[in-house]
Design a protein around this motif. Structure first.
Motif, short mmCIF file in Angstrom:
data_model
loop_
_atom_site.label_atom_id
_atom_site.label_comp_id
_atom_site.label_asym_id
_atom_site.label_seq_id
_atom_site.Cartn_x
_atom_site.Cartn_y
_atom_site.Cartn_z
N VAL A 238 39.64 44.39 35.51
CA VAL A 238 38.38 44.31 36.25
C VAL A 238 37.88 42.86 36.28
CG1 VAL A 238 35.92 44.94 36.13
CG2 VAL A 238 37.66 46.69 35.88
N LYS A 239 37.97 42.18 35.14
CA LYS A 239 37.50 40.80 35.10
C LYS A 239 38.33 39.92 36.03
CE LYS A 239 35.35 40.69 30.56
NZ LYS A 239 35.64 40.50 29.13
N ARG A 240 39.61 40.25 36.15
CA ARG A 240 40.49 39.50 37.06
C ARG A 240 40.03 39.72 38.51
NH1 ARG A 240 45.24 41.08 38.99
NH2 ARG A 240 46.48 39.40 39.90
N HIS A 241 39.58 40.96 38.79
CA HIS A 241 39.11 41.25 40.16
C HIS A 241 37.83 40.50 40.51
CE1 HIS A 241 41.45 45.32 39.87
NE2 HIS A 241 42.25 44.28 40.02
N PHE A 242 37.20 39.90 39.51
CA PHE A 242 36.01 39.07 39.78
C PHE A 242 36.41 37.75 40.44
CE2 PHE A 242 33.37 40.87 35.98
CZ PHE A 242 33.30 42.08 36.65
N LYS A 243 37.67 37.35 40.27
CA LYS A 243 38.09 36.08 40.87
C LYS A 243 38.20 36.26 42.38
CE LYS A 243 40.69 34.53 36.88
NZ LYS A 243 42.01 34.31 36.31
#
Lengths: 134, 345
Positions: A96-101
Motif C-alpha cells: 500500500v505504501k508503495r502505491h502512494f508513489k
C-alpha cells in the motif's frame, strides 16, 4: 450512575440518535435508559476525526505537488491508516505504501484500482483524476 | 417453527449481548441483556500493547468478539448454528433462504460498510453484530440492537459488510439459536460464571489482563512524556476513552451492565452480598467515568501542562475499587443450586 445523572449532551456525532445504557432508578434498581451522548465522548471522537482531516488535507496538498498518490488522501478521508487499508485490501502494508508513489500509482492495474475505488466508495475516475482545487 | 415469536425490535446497550439476548428471546428464552452479559462472562479488562489498531494498542473492557455467543452455548446449553463462508454468493443464498423462511439470524459485520451509521462512526471495526429478520426485494430488514429503530440495508452493502477483510474479519459469520432449554438451573450457572470472571480479573496469569492490566495501563500513562510529544499523549488518552465509550457502551458502560447483572442475580439467588457487590461495581463504573472525563479534558486542553500522575491515579482507583468487588464476590459463598430450578424471573 443514576438515571438522573445520565449525560444528555445531544452530541453532533450521534446525529440525534440515542444509545441505550443501564442506570439506577430512584429506588436503586437497575433499568435500561437512553442517552443522547456525553460531551467527553464527543471530545475524543472529534479529536481523532480532526487528526484524520488534517492528515487528509496535508496529503491532498502533496498529491498536487506529485509527492504522493490520491490513495493516501482517500485513505485518511475514510479514517484509515496504511495498515488498516492494507488489511481491508488484503495486501501487505509495504505494498500500500508503495502505491502512494505517484509513478507506481500511474501504472496500477484496473483490478487493484477497482478494489481501492470500492473500498473508498468512489469511482475509479475520481481516484485517477484528483481535483486541483478542493 | 412453532417456538419462534415474531421479531420485536428492542434497543440494547451492546451489540453482541444485544443480538444474543434478542435471538434467545425470539426463541422463547426471555433473559435481560445484563443477565446474558453476566452469564456468558462478558466482562473483562485487557490492555494489549502488542496488538495495534491505527498504531494504538487494543484496550478491551469486555471479552473478545464472539465470546458471548460461545458463552451462551457453553453456559446456557443453547444450541447455536454458526457458520463462516468462503463463498460470498453461498452466504447470501443461505441468508436469503433463512430469512425468507422466517428465521431471524445474527450476523457479524463491519461498521465501515453500514450506511445507516453516522459517517463519523464508520471506522474499520469488523466485529459489529446485528440481526437480519426479513427481506423486501433487494433490501434486508435489520434489527440493529444499538439503534432505536429497525433499519434496512441493500444487498451489496450487506455483502461488503459481511466480507470486509482485516483484523477480526467476519467471513460472513452467521449464527442463530436452534434449540433453547428454558429449564436451565440459573443458580448454578450464575455461580459458575461469576466465579470464572472473578478468577480472570484477579488471577489471570498475564500482567495485562484484569486488575493487573488496569495497573499496567496506569504505569504506561505515567511513562508518557507530554513535553516530548503532547499531541501523541492526547491521542493516546483519547484512544483509551474511545475504546471505552464508542466501541463500548457509554461511560464505563460495561461496568454498569455487570452491576445490573449482579443486582438481578442477587435478587434471583436471594443473596445480599451480590447486591452489595452490585453497588460497589456501580461505584467502579462511576470512577471509570471520572477517568474518561479527565482524559477528555486533556484532549481538549491547548497547553501541555496536564498532570499524567493524577490521571494514572484515577485509573488505579478504578483498579482498587474493582478489586474490592471481586474479592467480595470471591469470599461470599453463593447458595448452591436449589432442588427446583429457578426461573429467570
Amino acid at each position: 450512575m443514576k438515571v438522573s445523572e445520565i449525560p444528555q449532551d445531544n452530541i453532533k456525532t450521534m446525529q440525534g440518535e440515542k444509545k441505550a445504557l443501564y442506570a439506577l432508578d430512584e429506588r436503586g434498581n437497575y433499568t435500561r435508559s437512553t442517552t443522547s451522548g456525553w460531551e467527553a465522548e464527543e471530545v475524543v471522537l472529534t479529536q481523532v476525526i480532526d487528526d484524520f482531516r488534517e492528515k487528509a488535507r496535508e496529503a491532498a496538498h502533496r498529491v498536487r505537488k506529485k509527492e504522493t498518490s490520491p490513495i493516501e488522501c482517500f485513505m485518511y478521508r475514510r479514517w484509515m491508516d496504511p495498515l488498516t487499508l492494507a488489511q481491508a485490501m488484503g495486501l501487505y502494508c509495504w505494498q500500500v505504501k508503495r502505491h502512494f508513489k505517484p509513478r507506481v500509482f500511474e501504472r496500477l492495474g484496473d483490478k487493484t484500482l477497482n478494489e481501492y475505488a470500492r473500498i473508498f466508495g468512489v469511482t475509479v475516475d475520481a481516484l485517477k483524476n484528483f481535483p486541483e482545487e478542493d | 417453527m412453532a417456538d419462534t415469536r415474531p421479531m420485536e425490535h428492542r434497543q440494547y446497550a451492546h451489540c453482541e449481548s444485544g443480538v444474543v439476548t434478542a435471538l434467545l428471546r425470539n426463541k422463547g428464552l426471555d433473559l435481560s441483556e445484563p443477565m446474558v452479559f453476566g452469564i456468558t462472562g462478558g466482562l473483562t479488562f485487557a490492555y494489549l500493547p502488542f496488538i495495534k489498531i491505527t498504531n494504538l494498542p487494543i484496550i478491551a473492557y469486555r471479552m473478545f468478539p464472539g465470546s458471548i455467543i460461545r458463552g451462551a452455548v457453553k453456559n446456557l446449553a443453547v444450541d447455536f448454528k454458526t457458520k463462516r463462508y468462503r463463498d460470498k454468493r453461498e452466504a447470501l443464498a443461505e441468508l436469503t433462504r433463512l430469512v425468507d423462511g422466517g428465521t431471524a439470524v445474527g450476523l457479524q459485520t463491519s461498521v465501515y460498510w453500514l450506511p445507516y451509521f453516522p459517517p463519523e462512526m464508520r471506522f474499520q471495526f469488523n466485529a459489529h453484530n446485528l440481526i437480519v429478520y426479513g427481506r423486501e426485494g433487494e433490501e434486508f430488514l435489520v434489527s440493529d440492537p444499538v439503534f432505536e429503530h429497525t433499519v434496512r440495508i441493500k444487498t451489496d452493502d450487506l455483502q461488503n459488510a459481511r466480507f470486509a477483510k482485516g483484523t477480526l474479519a467476519p467471513k460472513g459469520f452467521i449464527y442463530y439459536p436452534i434449540r433453547v432449554i428454558p429449564s436451565v438451573d440459573f443458580r448454578a450457572v450464575i455461580r459458575k460464571s461469576i466465579k470464572r470472571t472473578v478468577h480472570m480479573m484477579l488471577y489471570a496469569p498475564m500482567p495485562f489482563i484484569g486488575i493487573k492490566g488496569i495497573r499496567c495501563l496506569a504505569r504506561r500513562i505515567e511513562r508518557l512524556d507530554p513535553r516530548k510529544d503532547a499531541k501523541a499523549v492526547r491521542l493516546f488518552l483519547g484512544h483509551i476513552v474511545r475504546m471505552q465509550e464508542e466501541i463500548g457502551t457509554g461511560g464505563g458502560g460495561f461496568r454498569f451492565m455487570y452491576a445490573a447483572f449482579l443486582q438481578e442475580a442477587g435478587q434471583l439467588l436471594d443473596s445480599p452480598p451480590l447486591g452489595e457487590a452490585s453497588r460497589m461495581m456501580t461505584e467502579a463504573g462511576d470512577m471509570w467515568r471520572l477517568f474518561a472525563l479527565a482524559c477528555a479534558r486533556v484532549c481538549k486542553s491547548k497547553t501541555a501542562d496536564f498532570n499524567l500522575g493524577e490521571i494514572a491515579e484515577l485509573l488505579r482507583k478504578c483498579a482498587a475499587q474493582e478489586k474490592l468487588v471481586y474479592l467480595l464476590l470471591k469470599n461470599s459463598p453463593l447458595p448452591k443450586s436449589s432442588s427446583a430450578p429457578a426461573g429467570p424471573c
